[in-house]
Design a protein around this motif. Structure first.
Motif, mmCIF file in Angstrom:
data_model
loop_
_atom_site.group_PDB
_atom_site.id
_atom_site.type_symbol
_atom_site.label_atom_id
_atom_site.label_comp_id
_atom_site.label_asym_id
_atom_site.label_seq_id
_atom_site.Cartn_x
_atom_site.Cartn_y
_atom_site.Cartn_z
ATOM 1 N N PHE A 63 -54.105 7.058 -22.401
ATOM 2 C CA PHE A 63 -55.262 7.966 -22.320
ATOM 3 C C PHE A 63 -56.533 7.200 -22.686
ATOM 4 C CE2 PHE A 63 -58.314 11.024 -23.804
ATOM 5 C CZ PHE A 63 -58.102 12.173 -23.057
ATOM 6 N N SER A 64 -56.463 6.406 -23.745
ATOM 7 C CA SER A 64 -57.635 5.652 -24.194
ATOM 8 C C SER A 64 -58.048 4.615 -23.158
ATOM 9 C CB SER A 64 -57.317 4.968 -25.532
ATOM 10 O OG SER A 64 -58.453 4.286 -26.028
ATOM 11 N N PHE A 65 -57.087 3.877 -22.600
ATOM 12 C CA PHE A 65 -57.414 2.892 -21.570
ATOM 13 C C PHE A 65 -58.121 3.542 -20.388
ATOM 14 C CE2 PHE A 65 -53.882 -0.463 -22.521
ATOM 15 C CZ PHE A 65 -54.563 -0.827 -23.663
ATOM 16 N N MET A 66 -57.600 4.682 -19.940
ATOM 17 C CA MET A 66 -58.127 5.328 -18.743
ATOM 18 C C MET A 66 -59.491 5.975 -18.974
ATOM 19 S SD MET A 66 -55.993 4.525 -16.454
ATOM 20 C CE MET A 66 -56.745 5.447 -15.121
ATOM 21 N N THR A 67 -59.884 6.152 -20.226
ATOM 22 C CA THR A 67 -61.178 6.782 -20.507
ATOM 23 C C THR A 67 -62.230 5.801 -21.010
ATOM 24 O OG1 THR A 67 -60.403 7.397 -22.733
ATOM 25 C CG2 THR A 67 -60.184 9.049 -20.985
ATOM 26 N N THR A 68 -61.821 4.689 -21.614
ATOM 27 C CA THR A 68 -62.798 3.770 -22.210
ATOM 28 C C THR A 68 -63.070 2.530 -21.374
ATOM 29 O OG1 THR A 68 -61.029 2.704 -23.490
ATOM 30 C CG2 THR A 68 -62.263 4.465 -24.584
ATOM 31 N N SER A 74 -47.039 12.571 -20.250
ATOM 32 C CA SER A 74 -48.200 13.035 -20.999
ATOM 33 C C SER A 74 -49.498 12.735 -20.250
ATOM 34 C CB SER A 74 -48.225 12.380 -22.380
ATOM 35 O OG SER A 74 -49.394 12.728 -23.084
ATOM 36 N N LEU A 75 -49.593 11.527 -19.697
ATOM 37 C CA LEU A 75 -50.813 11.160 -18.964
ATOM 38 C C LEU A 75 -50.988 12.045 -17.726
ATOM 39 C CD1 LEU A 75 -53.106 9.036 -19.133
ATOM 40 C CD2 LEU A 75 -51.806 7.686 -17.476
ATOM 41 N N TRP A 76 -49.906 12.371 -17.048
ATOM 42 C CA TRP A 76 -49.979 13.220 -15.862
ATOM 43 C C TRP A 76 -50.441 14.632 -16.236
ATOM 44 C CZ3 TRP A 76 -50.518 13.248 -10.909
ATOM 45 C CH2 TRP A 76 -50.203 14.389 -10.175
ATOM 46 N N HIS A 77 -49.885 15.183 -17.305
ATOM 47 C CA HIS A 77 -50.264 16.535 -17.721
ATOM 48 C C HIS A 77 -51.722 16.608 -18.167
ATOM 49 C CE1 HIS A 77 -46.473 18.302 -17.057
ATOM 50 N NE2 HIS A 77 -45.841 17.826 -18.112
ATOM 51 N N ARG A 78 -52.268 15.489 -18.642
ATOM 52 C CA ARG A 78 -53.647 15.464 -19.137
ATOM 53 C C ARG A 78 -54.602 14.826 -18.125
ATOM 54 N NH1 ARG A 78 -54.259 17.148 -24.182
ATOM 55 N NH2 ARG A 78 -52.446 17.230 -25.558
ATOM 56 N N ARG A 79 -54.209 14.763 -16.864
ATOM 57 C CA ARG A 79 -55.009 14.053 -15.882
ATOM 58 C C ARG A 79 -56.412 14.629 -15.737
ATOM 59 N NH1 ARG A 79 -51.199 17.201 -13.578
ATOM 60 N NH2 ARG A 79 -51.722 18.548 -11.793
ATOM 61 N N ARG A 80 -56.552 15.960 -15.792
ATOM 62 C CA ARG A 80 -57.887 16.562 -15.694
ATOM 63 C C ARG A 80 -58.700 16.253 -16.951
ATOM 64 N NH1 ARG A 80 -60.065 20.054 -12.334
ATOM 65 N NH2 ARG A 80 -58.048 20.463 -11.349
ATOM 66 N N GLU A 81 -58.039 16.277 -18.115
ATOM 67 C CA GLU A 81 -58.727 15.944 -19.365
ATOM 68 C C GLU A 81 -59.146 14.480 -19.370
ATOM 69 O OE1 GLU A 81 -57.933 16.572 -24.159
ATOM 70 O OE2 GLU A 81 -56.429 17.186 -22.688
ATOM 71 N N VAL A 82 -58.299 13.613 -18.810
ATOM 72 C CA VAL A 82 -58.643 12.196 -18.687
ATOM 73 C C VAL A 82 -59.909 12.041 -17.845
ATOM 74 C CG1 VAL A 82 -57.937 9.999 -17.648
ATOM 75 C CG2 VAL A 82 -56.305 11.298 -19.018
ATOM 76 N N TYR A 83 -59.951 12.742 -16.730
ATOM 77 C CA TYR A 83 -61.107 12.649 -15.814
ATOM 78 C C TYR A 83 -62.397 13.091 -16.503
ATOM 79 C CZ TYR A 83 -64.156 13.731 -11.855
ATOM 80 O OH TYR A 83 -65.232 13.797 -10.994
ATOM 81 N N ASN A 84 -62.351 14.232 -17.169
ATOM 82 C CA ASN A 84 -63.553 14.757 -17.822
ATOM 83 C C ASN A 84 -63.985 13.900 -19.005
ATOM 84 O OD1 ASN A 84 -63.773 16.952 -16.061
ATOM 85 N ND2 ASN A 84 -62.379 18.203 -17.284
ATOM 86 N N THR A 85 -63.001 13.442 -19.786
ATOM 87 C CA THR A 85 -63.324 12.600 -20.934
ATOM 88 C C THR A 85 -63.920 11.281 -20.472
ATOM 89 O OG1 THR A 85 -61.507 13.578 -22.207
ATOM 90 C CG2 THR A 85 -62.394 11.487 -23.004
#
Length: 330
Positions: free
Chosen positions: A225-230, A272-283
């Motif tokens: 999650f951190s890699f995909m957002t930062t 976990s990353l798949w379930h949070r994909r929209r949150e990843v995008y917005n973050t």
């Protein structure tokens, strides 16, 4: 953890010339802990009816902190000669530095160092150069690092909201401080380890009671999650792919030894990353807006390139012994 908390607060009282402002967050609210905390005039008790983890607990306590510097301190620590004045003076003298950690000793393992700052590697693994080395034989320099340990972490309060807040609640208790440090770098600030008086850290008093496969699964899920957002997109894809490839290799290696449970780490991370994909995008949109430096500029200070032999020993799980040999301690 009332026994740990009592020992920690008592050591603070003995080590500090003047007792600092203290906020104790209780993740399982009970009267005994509240009474213990109220015995210290400068301490404030903040209760949570549910266990919010390290991330949510610190988020709950942060609004009660009124000083310009915030120290995150585990309750399983003992202070002998307080290092916090050294850390604040370092921040005062280095205005670009926003997050610092001092020296900690793992007393249950003997006279050895806890983490003294962590570096990132090109494949996404974290490199802990000094952990578990003999404290009396190892010279640890003050220096920039990718991230530091939340057990003893001093932050300029003014920068927290500028870099997207403290921790993500859904991280619970894994990788949250590393993600925050990465966001601090993105915001144009620096993260340093500072060679201070050591404090004792018992380490693992909570996490040792949990299922370690689940803990690792959540850790790597949070890291992805951190890699995909930062990270810049090309680095996010490259490091996430490298990390998952290494996790798959670890799972296969353990399968050959008859341990199929390690595939759960791989499965939990991806799911976990798949379930949070929209949150990843917005973050990611929000974090990238506050970026003021490139990945390349950050990596100059926060990345270590290791040889293949080092990666091999990290995957085997005997990194500590290998690192001791590299540093001439065996």
């Amino acid at each position: 953890g009332d026994d740990l908390l009592y020992n920690c607060l008592s050591s603070l009282q003995n080590a500090c010339e003047e007792m600092p402002e203290i906020v104790v967050v209780d993740n399982s609210a009970n009267d005994a802990t509240k009474k213990l905390v109220e015995a210290y005039p400068t301490a404030k008790y903040v209760a949570s009816e549910t266990n919010l983890g390290f991330a949510g607990g610190n988020n709950l306590g942060l609004p009660h902190c009124t000083k310009p510097y915030v120290l995150l301190l585990n309750n399983d620590t003992i202070i002998h000669k307080e290092p916090f004045t050294q850390l604040i003076e370092y921040l005062e003298n280095n205005p670009r530095v926003a997050v610092v950690q001092g020296k900690m000793k793992l007393v249950r393992q003997g006279e050895v160092l806890d983490s003294c700052g962590i570096m990132l590697t090109p494949v996404g693994l974290l490199y802990d150069q000094f952990a578990m080395l003999d404290i009396g034989k190892t010279n640890v320099p003050t220096r920039p690092v990718h991230s530091i340990k939340g057990a003893m972490m001093v932050i300029r309060q003014e920068i927290i909201q500028k870099v997207g807040g403290l921790f993500y609640n859904h991280f619970h208790s894994n990788y949250e401080e590393t993600d925050f440090c990465h966001r601090a770098w993105l915001g144009g600030y620096e993260v340093h380890f500072v060679d201070t008086y050591p404090i004792d850290h018992l380490q693992g008093q909570t996490i040792s009671r949990l299922n370690q496969i689940d803990v690792l699964g959540r850790t790597y899920a949070n890291q992805l999650f951190s890699f995909m957002t930062t990270l810049e997109m090309k680095n996010a894809i490259k490091m996430s792919f490298s990390l998952m490839s290494l996790l798959f290799c670890i799972a296969v290696y353990n399968l050959l030894k008859g341990q199929i449970s390690f595939f759960r780490i791989f499965k939990v991370s991806i799911k976990s990353l798949w379930h949070r994909r929209r949150e990843v995008y917005n973050t990611r949109k929000n974090i990238q807006k506050m970026r003021v430096v490139t990945d390349k500029e950050i990596f100059q200070h926060s990345m270590s390139k290791l040889d293949l032999c080092s990666y091999f020993h990290m995957l085997k799980g005997d990194w500590v012994n290998y690192n001791r040999k590299r540093n001439g301690l065996t």
